[in-house]
Design an enzyme around this catalytic site. Structure first.
Site, PDB file in Angstrom:
ATOM      1  N   HIS A 130       0.870  -1.185   0.000  1.00 40.42           N
ATOM      2  CA  HIS A 130       0.000   0.000   0.000  1.00 40.42           C
ATOM      3  C   HIS A 130       0.906   1.234   0.000  1.00 40.42           C
ATOM      4  O   HIS A 130       2.018   1.181   0.546  1.00 40.42           O
ATOM      5  CB  HIS A 130      -0.824  -0.061   1.290  1.00 40.42           C
ATOM      6  N   ASP A 207       3.060  -5.012   8.048  1.00 40.71           N
ATOM      7  CA  ASP A 207       1.881  -4.172   7.874  1.00 40.71           C
ATOM      8  C   ASP A 207       0.667  -5.095   7.951  1.00 40.71           C
ATOM      9  O   ASP A 207       0.357  -5.814   7.005  1.00 40.71           O
ATOM     10  CB  ASP A 207       1.955  -3.453   6.524  1.00 40.71           C
ATOM     11  N   GLN A 210      -4.657  -5.141   6.901  1.00 38.74           N
ATOM     12  CA  GLN A 210      -5.747  -6.027   6.479  1.00 38.74           C
ATOM     13  C   GLN A 210      -5.788  -7.282   7.336  1.00 38.74           C
ATOM     14  O   GLN A 210      -6.864  -7.760   7.695  1.00 38.74           O
ATOM     15  CB  GLN A 210      -5.594  -6.417   4.998  1.00 38.74           C
ATOM     16  N   LYS A 233     -10.118  -0.819  10.526  1.00 39.60           N
ATOM     17  CA  LYS A 233     -10.271  -2.019   9.701  1.00 39.60           C
ATOM     18  C   LYS A 233     -10.587  -3.234  10.567  1.00 39.60           C
ATOM     19  O   LYS A 233     -10.635  -4.362  10.096  1.00 39.60           O
ATOM     20  CB  LYS A 233      -9.012  -2.257   8.872  1.00 39.60           C
ATOM     21  N   CYS A 372      -4.737   2.644  -3.617  1.00 40.18           N
ATOM     22  CA  CYS A 372      -3.456   3.079  -3.033  1.00 40.18           C
ATOM     23  C   CYS A 372      -2.350   2.079  -3.308  1.00 40.18           C
ATOM     24  O   CYS A 372      -1.461   1.875  -2.467  1.00 40.18           O
ATOM     25  CB  CYS A 372      -3.569   3.331  -1.525  1.00 40.18           C
TER      26      CYS A 372
HETATM   27  C1  LIG Z   1      -2.314  -2.985   3.510  1.00 40.89           C
HETATM   28  C2  LIG Z   1      -2.573  -1.609   4.023  1.00 40.89           C
HETATM   29  N1  LIG Z   1      -1.586  -0.895   4.560  1.00 40.89           N
HETATM   30  C3  LIG Z   1      -1.775   0.340   5.045  1.00 40.89           C
HETATM   31  C4  LIG Z   1      -3.015   0.943   5.006  1.00 40.89           C
HETATM   32  C5  LIG Z   1      -3.174   2.333   5.553  1.00 40.89           C
HETATM   33  O1  LIG Z   1      -4.049   2.320   6.630  1.00 40.89           O
HETATM   34  P1  LIG Z   1      -4.564   3.694   7.279  1.00 40.89           P
HETATM   35  O2  LIG Z   1      -5.060   4.536   6.143  1.00 40.89           O
HETATM   36  O3  LIG Z   1      -5.645   3.271   8.207  1.00 40.89           O
HETATM   37  O4  LIG Z   1      -3.400   4.312   7.974  1.00 40.89           O
HETATM   38  C6  LIG Z   1      -4.078   0.250   4.440  1.00 40.89           C
HETATM   39  C7  LIG Z   1      -5.396   0.902   4.314  1.00 40.89           C
HETATM   40  O5  LIG Z   1      -6.052   0.823   3.309  1.00 40.89           O
HETATM   41  C8  LIG Z   1      -3.863  -1.050   3.937  1.00 40.89           C
HETATM   42  O6  LIG Z   1      -4.861  -1.747   3.398  1.00 40.89           O
END
Ligand SMILES: Cc1ncc(COP(=O)(O)O)c(C=O)c1O
Lengths: 414, 150
Positions: A130, A207, A210, A233, A372
């Site tokens: 992401h 990370d 998900q 999430k 993203c």
């Molecule tokens: C795999 C992954 N990493 C990072 C993020 C970023 O999360 P946040 O926007 O809640 O900081 C997301 C959110 O869509 C994600 O799906």
């Protein structure tokens, strides 16, 4: 045995009653919410906890001796204990509250990784990442002359683990990888990846943005150095998240933001920082958000349980895979196993935004665009996809509504 | 009745999407501009050959959603052979129409552009429909690129 899985299998219809948004009608249709990878819906339990703080329990934390402040501090710190148990962390000081996955990754990039980097060093990511796990690393690379190395993915979306092992070299100073892809639903071989990082002595961040709502996490068994996730999430509020880090790392790291609550003593000559985790929680945090997050974690572990989640999601996965497979002119990107029910759909040359609008008029909420993950989209040669992502409260009717609306879309553009 | 996608994807729109008018590059173009929507990745290029202050030959290419493509095609029909000032006025009328301005501005009377009226019920998609028009305006004002996010 949990409230919504009394005999081990999830009672979805009862569970759906806990999510008030599901009873909203959307453009005259039943809501088919298939955008949980963007954010999950919130159960009554969480909504009530947040409401209680604002309605009956408002106070700042760690700052006063009055009853309300003591209560709020207790609830806030209670979430730390709840999170520690949820992740099976060794010490509750390893739990830092942040603004979310993005905040957690930036904290590690600035405070742990940047001081260790020099020109020519490398940070290893995968092609699945992401933007939140790309851009912070680019920023520290720009400032230090280090560079990013990207582990490729196979045509089915799986991390190429052979390549991953080879890309870890003496120049690799840090590894940061997602566990489950938000764009494809593909699960990375995270245990093997962590083992490879450890045997090379390279610290690694997972990370889990998900993963957090789909698989049980035991940070001690995993053996990574850091793990990041967002409350929103995991059926919790937006604006709050967690960084778990090994205590020896957190103790050694300098603070990221300065301010109130992160100090022991302040004089104009010298400030003594508080210990972790307070050192990283400068200023008044999202108190209601943290309290809501604690409730969300209890909701998942007490009311549902990961066994029931997995069984239910596997069922939705195979049903949706089969139904989508029958729609003509439709391709799903990311078919590697294991995966969770997230489907990145491409429909011939029908643009995802058109798919999204047509589905919306049938009450079906999906996400369209690059999710993203522009480098991943480029890898598969598409600017965007239509993504349907399922969660615990989705039922078979949701699969039917999705597929019916996709057929309608197909007809319209035929 | 709540608004439905079929209000948006009317047969005129679907037809223009399937067989866009004036699709392709313009040889000897005097004006060219590129429009970009960074949010969805839509990209459109508009080229015009201006002779005697009028839009002698117009053309576009697009990697975009159906609404953007159809809107560009409808626009081509409307502005082809018009004077520069008429073409600009048409674009201004079109934006007013999308915002729900009352009455059908003269420039667009009975035209296929009216098919886009229901975009007011789908604000998330208004940018898709407007992108070709904004790009055309910047093309005629000798700007070479335009973004929906600036
Ligand atoms: C795999 C992954 N990493 C990072 C993020 C970023 O999360 P946040 O926007 O809640 O900081 C997301 C959110 O869509 C994600 O799906």
């Amino acid at each position: 045995m949990t409230t919504f899985a009394p005999n081990g299998s999830l009672n979805v219809e009862a569970l759906r009653q806990e999510f008030p948004v599901l009873s909203r009608d959307i453009r005259g249709k039943r809501l088919t919410y298939l955008d949980s990878a963007a954010t999950t819906l919130k159960p009554l339990r969480v909504i009530r906890a947040v409401e209680h703080y604002y309605r009956r329990g408002t106070a700042n934390i760690h700052r006063a001796v009055h009853l309300l402040s003591e209560e709020a501090t207790g609830l806030y710190e209670g979430t730390r204990t709840t999170t520690q148990q949820f992740l099976n962390a060794k010490d509750e000081r390893e739990i830092v509250f942040t603004t979310g996955t993005t905040g957690s990754i930036n904290l590690v990039a600035r405070s742990f990784v940047k001081p260790r980097l020099k020109a020519g060093d490398e940070i290893l990511l995968t092609c699945l990442e992401h933007h939140a796990n790309i851009v912070p690393w680019q920023m520290v690379c720009e400032e230090t002359g280090a560079k990013i190395v990207v582990c490729p993915v196979n045509d089915d979306g799986a991390v190429n683990f052979e390549a991953f092992k080879k890309l870890i070299t003496p120049r690799t100073k840090f590894i940061s990888c997602l566990w489950i892809s938000n764009a494809l639903g593909v699960v990375a071989p995270i245990r093997e990846m962590i083992a490879a990082a450890r045997s090379a002595g390279v610290p690694m961040l997972v990370d889990a943005a998900q993963a957090i709502a789909h698989v049980p996490i035991d940070v001690q068994a995993l053996g990574a150095d850091f793990l990041a996730f967002s409350g929103h999430k995991l059926f919790g509020p937006t604006g709050v998240g967690v960084l778990w880090g090994k205590i020896e790392h957190l103790d050694a790291m300098p603070p990221f933001l300065g301010g109130g609550d992160m100090i022991k003593t302040v004089s104009f000559e010298k400030t003594v920082y508080a210990d972790a985790p307070a050192k990283f929680e400068a200023g008044t945090p999202d108190i209601a958000g943290v309290i809501g997050l604690g409730e969300a974690i209890r909701f998942v572990s007490e009311d549902i349980g990961f066994k029931a989640i997995k069984a239910h999601e596997d069922h939705l996965l195979s049903k949706a895979e089969k139904a989508l497979g029958e729609v003509v002119n439709l391709r799903v990107i990311g078919t590697a196993t294991p995966k969770i029910p997230i489907f990145s759909i491409v429909m011939g040359n029908i643009h995802p935004h058109d798919v999204g609008s047509i589905l919306d008029s049938y009450g079906v909420a999906i996400r369209t665009g690059h999710h993203c993950t522009q480098p991943l989209m480029a890898r598969f040669g598409v600017p965007a996809t239509s993504r349907a992502s399922f969660s615990i409260y989705n039922n078979e009717e949701d699969v039917d509504c999705l597929v019916k609306a996709l057929w309608k879309t197909q007809e319209l553009f035929a | 009745m709540s608004p439905h996608a079929s209000d948006l994807y009317q047969s005129v729109v679907l037809d223009h999407n399937r067989s866009p008018r004036c699709y392709g590059a313009v040889t000897g173009a005097t004006h060219r501009a590129e429009g970009f929507n960074p949010i969805c990745g839509d990209r459109i290029v508009i080229e015009v050959l201006v002779t005697d202050d009028s839009l002698g030959v117009v053309g576009f290419t697009a990697q975009s959603c159906a609404l953007c493509r159809a809107s560009a095609s409808v626009m081509m029909e409307l502005i082809s052979k018009k004077s520069i000032s008429d073409a600009k006025e048409t674009a201004i009328s079109f934006e007013a129409l999308l915002k729900g301005a009352h009455g059908n501005p003269l420039q667009l009377k009975d035209s296929s552009a009216l098919a886009f009226c229901s975009i007011k019920d789908f604000p998330a998609r208004a940018k898709c429909v407007l992108l070709p028009w904004r790009t055309m305006l910047s093309c005629l004002s000798d700007q070479t690129s335009v973004s929906t996010e600036s």
